[in-house]
Design a protein around this motif. Sequence first.
Motif, PDB file in Angstrom:
ATOM      1  N   SER A   5       0.826  -1.196   0.000  1.00 42.55           N
ATOM      2  CA  SER A   5       0.000   0.000   0.000  1.00 42.55           C
ATOM      3  C   SER A   5       0.870   1.260   0.000  1.00 42.55           C
ATOM      4  O   SER A   5       1.977   1.250   0.553  1.00 42.55           O
ATOM      5  CB  SER A   5      -0.882   0.002   1.255  1.00 42.55           C
ATOM      6  N   VAL A  50      -9.331   7.413 -11.072  1.00 41.40           N
ATOM      7  CA  VAL A  50      -9.372   6.047 -10.554  1.00 41.40           C
ATOM      8  C   VAL A  50      -9.781   6.135  -9.092  1.00 41.40           C
ATOM      9  O   VAL A  50      -9.161   6.848  -8.306  1.00 41.40           O
ATOM     10  CB  VAL A  50      -8.004   5.339 -10.693  1.00 41.40           C
ATOM     11  N   ARG A  51     -10.839   5.416  -8.758  1.00 39.85           N
ATOM     12  CA  ARG A  51     -11.306   5.402  -7.366  1.00 39.85           C
ATOM     13  C   ARG A  51     -11.595   3.962  -6.992  1.00 39.85           C
ATOM     14  O   ARG A  51     -12.606   3.403  -7.384  1.00 39.85           O
ATOM     15  CB  ARG A  51     -12.537   6.274  -7.194  1.00 39.85           C
ATOM     16  N   HIS A  52     -10.681   3.374  -6.209  1.00 34.10           N
ATOM     17  CA  HIS A  52     -10.836   1.981  -5.776  1.00 34.10           C
ATOM     18  C   HIS A  52     -12.007   1.828  -4.810  1.00 34.10           C
ATOM     19  O   HIS A  52     -12.703   0.839  -4.832  1.00 34.10           O
ATOM     20  CB  HIS A  52      -9.562   1.477  -5.096  1.00 34.10           C
ATOM     21  N   ALA A  53     -12.175   2.808  -3.943  1.00 34.27           N
ATOM     22  CA  ALA A  53     -13.253   2.783  -2.946  1.00 34.27           C
ATOM     23  C   ALA A  53     -13.756   4.215  -2.766  1.00 34.27           C
ATOM     24  O   ALA A  53     -12.945   5.147  -2.734  1.00 34.27           O
ATOM     25  CB  ALA A  53     -12.737   2.235  -1.617  1.00 34.27           C
ATOM     26  N   LEU A  58      -7.261   8.142  -4.185  1.00 30.18           N
ATOM     27  CA  LEU A  58      -5.826   7.958  -4.361  1.00 30.18           C
ATOM     28  C   LEU A  58      -5.092   9.114  -3.694  1.00 30.18           C
ATOM     29  O   LEU A  58      -5.636  10.215  -3.545  1.00 30.18           O
ATOM     30  CB  LEU A  58      -5.472   7.922  -5.849  1.00 30.18           C
ATOM     31  N   GLU A  76     -14.963   8.081 -14.237  1.00 27.58           N
ATOM     32  CA  GLU A  76     -14.431   7.492 -13.008  1.00 27.58           C
ATOM     33  C   GLU A  76     -14.405   5.984 -13.188  1.00 27.58           C
ATOM     34  O   GLU A  76     -15.413   5.392 -13.581  1.00 27.58           O
ATOM     35  CB  GLU A  76     -15.319   7.877 -11.828  1.00 27.58           C
ATOM     36  N   ALA A  78     -12.814   2.000 -11.634  1.00 23.60           N
ATOM     37  CA  ALA A  78     -12.541   1.331 -10.363  1.00 23.60           C
ATOM     38  C   ALA A  78     -11.101   0.853 -10.206  1.00 23.60           C
ATOM     39  O   ALA A  78     -10.698   0.500  -9.107  1.00 23.60           O
ATOM     40  CB  ALA A  78     -13.483   0.139 -10.203  1.00 23.60           C
ATOM     41  N   ASP A  79     -10.325   0.826 -11.303  1.00 23.25           N
ATOM     42  CA  ASP A  79      -8.945   0.349 -11.180  1.00 23.25           C
ATOM     43  C   ASP A  79      -8.064   0.971 -12.257  1.00 23.25           C
ATOM     44  O   ASP A  79      -8.546   1.587 -13.197  1.00 23.25           O
ATOM     45  CB  ASP A  79      -8.881  -1.179 -11.232  1.00 23.25           C
ATOM     46  N   PHE A  80      -6.759   0.781 -12.103  1.00 25.92           N
ATOM     47  CA  PHE A  80      -5.804   1.380 -13.034  1.00 25.92           C
ATOM     48  C   PHE A  80      -5.997   0.866 -14.460  1.00 25.92           C
ATOM     49  O   PHE A  80      -5.877   1.623 -15.421  1.00 25.92           O
ATOM     50  CB  PHE A  80      -4.367   1.107 -12.586  1.00 25.92           C
ATOM     51  N   LEU A  96      -1.429   9.404 -12.750  1.00 27.23           N
ATOM     52  CA  LEU A  96      -1.283   8.129 -12.042  1.00 27.23           C
ATOM     53  C   LEU A  96       0.203   7.786 -11.905  1.00 27.23           C
ATOM     54  O   LEU A  96       1.054   8.439 -12.512  1.00 27.23           O
ATOM     55  CB  LEU A  96      -2.022   7.031 -12.818  1.00 27.23           C
TER      56      LEU A  96
END
Length: 162
Positions: A5, A50-53, A58, A76, A78-80, A96
Amino acid sequence: HLVVSPRLPEAADIVHTRLFEDRYAVYYDAARRRAPGTLAEFEAAEHVLVRHAPALPLLIDGFLEARGVRRRIGVEVADFAGARAFVRGTDRIATLPSLLRLGALAGLAQAEPPFACEPLRLYALWHQRLQDDPMHRWLRGCLAQATRAALQGLDATQTQSA
């Protein structure tokens, strides 16, 4: 049992070690646009976010927000890996980690952001109860060795192409 992380742990019982450092890049499709050379051009561009949650943006997003940098978010994901499809063939940009050029964002042009920002550090994290576990030590050693080998390979490739 082992997490990689960019965020340092907040709990006192979580142990961490730094794996490597990267920088941020602005990705774009060079056939459709040029890199944003100024902050005004960066802010005017349509961005892929990119927004994972939902509750955990980020680090770059928090950095830009804290400095008052405004972005027009067009898409938007969910992943790269999802970002590439929404940048390629469009005027959109995405800010990124630069090492994504080797995988998820391969084929896109990249440029330095038109602002100074801190490097992105990635850490391995684990609970302290696993600190002395032989199998976990072995796993952490494998991760550290693989990271070193990958970075050395990357350095050798960059040196040869220079």
